[in-house]
Design an enzyme around this catalytic site. Structure first.
Site, PDB file in Angstrom:
ATOM      1  N   SER A 142      38.991  31.225  33.703  1.00  0.00           N
ATOM      2  CA  SER A 142      38.275  31.322  34.969  1.00  0.00           C
ATOM      3  C   SER A 142      36.772  31.502  34.731  1.00  0.00           C
ATOM      4  O   SER A 142      36.139  30.663  34.107  1.00  0.00           O
ATOM      5  CB  SER A 142      38.871  32.457  35.810  1.00  0.00           C
ATOM      6  OG  SER A 142      38.475  32.358  37.148  1.00  0.00           O
ATOM      7  N   GLU A 236      46.572  25.042  41.448  1.00  0.00           N
ATOM      8  CA  GLU A 236      45.273  25.704  41.464  1.00  0.00           C
ATOM      9  C   GLU A 236      44.263  24.947  42.311  1.00  0.00           C
ATOM     10  O   GLU A 236      44.170  23.716  42.242  1.00  0.00           O
ATOM     11  CB  GLU A 236      44.693  25.788  40.040  1.00  0.00           C
ATOM     12  CG  GLU A 236      45.437  26.700  39.096  1.00  0.00           C
ATOM     13  CD  GLU A 236      44.563  27.063  37.906  1.00  0.00           C
ATOM     14  OE1 GLU A 236      43.404  27.487  38.114  1.00  0.00           O
ATOM     15  OE2 GLU A 236      45.043  26.925  36.774  1.00  0.00           O
ATOM     16  N   HIS A 266      46.791  29.939  38.799  1.00  0.00           N
ATOM     17  CA  HIS A 266      45.542  30.278  38.124  1.00  0.00           C
ATOM     18  C   HIS A 266      45.795  31.272  36.982  1.00  0.00           C
ATOM     19  O   HIS A 266      46.395  32.326  37.167  1.00  0.00           O
ATOM     20  CB  HIS A 266      44.576  30.882  39.135  1.00  0.00           C
ATOM     21  CG  HIS A 266      43.198  31.100  38.622  1.00  0.00           C
ATOM     22  ND1 HIS A 266      42.355  30.062  38.288  1.00  0.00           N
ATOM     23  CD2 HIS A 266      42.496  32.238  38.379  1.00  0.00           C
ATOM     24  CE1 HIS A 266      41.192  30.543  37.882  1.00  0.00           C
ATOM     25  NE2 HIS A 266      41.254  31.871  37.909  1.00  0.00           N
TER      26      HIS A 266
END
Length: 294
Positions: A142, A236, A266
């Site tokens: 991320s 996602e 995610h």
């Protein structure tokens, strides 16, 4: 089986409403990220990277002369060594290397470029301890994937040698939020939605432009990037960040591997202890690292 396992994680993630305050959000990500204990055979050791807290990990049989430098996710506003300990330690095991997880400063208390400064300190820490660039893989999930790419850009700008390879897991690379999948996948992603990302981006970028390649590596010239593995789940909203960045790398003649994992959410390797696809994804990371580390 894969659907049942990831559905259990979905239930864990949605069992409580998203907290409002930063402190509460940080507590929550540690709660869900560290829901399952790390393996008992992992050796942990604290480290100080010129004032930046970090943590070594080493699995039995791993080569301590090679290292994964890891930056956790959390939108630059949450996440920690604790929340991502299972992911990074098992990635190190799969790659057969030691790991260094970095507790970089968080926004909004420390907006851009504070995290970048801490990432560079962690890199310098490894170099000062004798790790050659070709012995280092840099990775993160991320926002940590963003920080991974940003560190490469910084090193290139400084004219320094780059790491052997990079690993971007569910990376958030475009803080302008121009990817179509932010809308197309909004109904299936249990975690990442555009209004939430807008809040995080505002807190992190501060007065900096979100088009700045330092803030959004998607807009960078990626010429000369190290070989890169990008992993993203099909459930996602950030698929487009991964796919479009992989395309840019490919056009620039960078060896790039893009993996889109069906039904995965995610940063699913966080829960590798309970999700077989998380363990398999980390096995792929290990194979990639072994290919490029010298």
């Amino acid at each position: 089986m894969a659907n049942a396992e990831i559905d259990a994680i979905r239930k864990l993630l949605t069992s409580k409403a998203r907290p409002v305050g930063w402190s509460e959000r940080r507590q929550r990500i540690e709660e869900v990220g560290a829901a399952f204990p790390i393996a008992s055979d992992i050796k942990l050791e604290e480290a100080d990277c010129d004032g930046v807290r970090a943590e070594w990990s080493l699995a039995p049989g791993s080569d301590a002369s090679r290292v994964l430098l890891f930056f956790h996710g959390g939108g630059y506003c949450s996440g920690s060594i604790v929340s991502h300990r299972s992911m990074v330690t098992e990635a190190g095991r799969a790659a057969g290397v030691r790991t260094l997880a970095v507790e970089y400063r968080l926004a909004p208390e420390h907006p851009y470029p504070a995290a970048h400064e801490d990432a560079l300190k962690a890199w310098r820490f490894l170099r000062q301890r004798g790790f050659a660039p070709e012995q280092i893989i840099v990775g993160g999930d991320s926002a940590g994937g963003n920080l991974t790419a940003s560190l490469v850009l910084k090193l290139r700008a400084l004219g320094e040698a780059l790491p052997a390879c990079c690993w971007l897991a569910s990376p958030w690379l475009d803080l302008t939020m121009s990817g179509e999948t932010l809308v197309l996948k909004d109904g299936v992603d249990p975690l990442i939605h555009k209004p939430y990302l807008e809040e995080l981006a505002s807190a992190y970028a501060g007065s900096a432009s979100r088009n700045d390649p330092g803030v959004s590596p998607y807009f960078a010239d990626v010429t000369g990037f190290p070989p890169t593995l990008i992993q993203v789940g099909s459930a996602e909203t950030l698929i487009d960040d991964a796919v479009r960045f992989a395309r840019k790398l490919g056009i620039a003649d960078v060896p790039v591997t893009l993996e889109i994992w069906p039904d995965m959410i995610h940063a699913w390797p966080l829960w590798n202890a309970k999700v077989a696809e998380g363990r398999r994804a980390l096995e792929h990371v290990g194979q990639f690292a072994k290919r490029w580390l010298r």
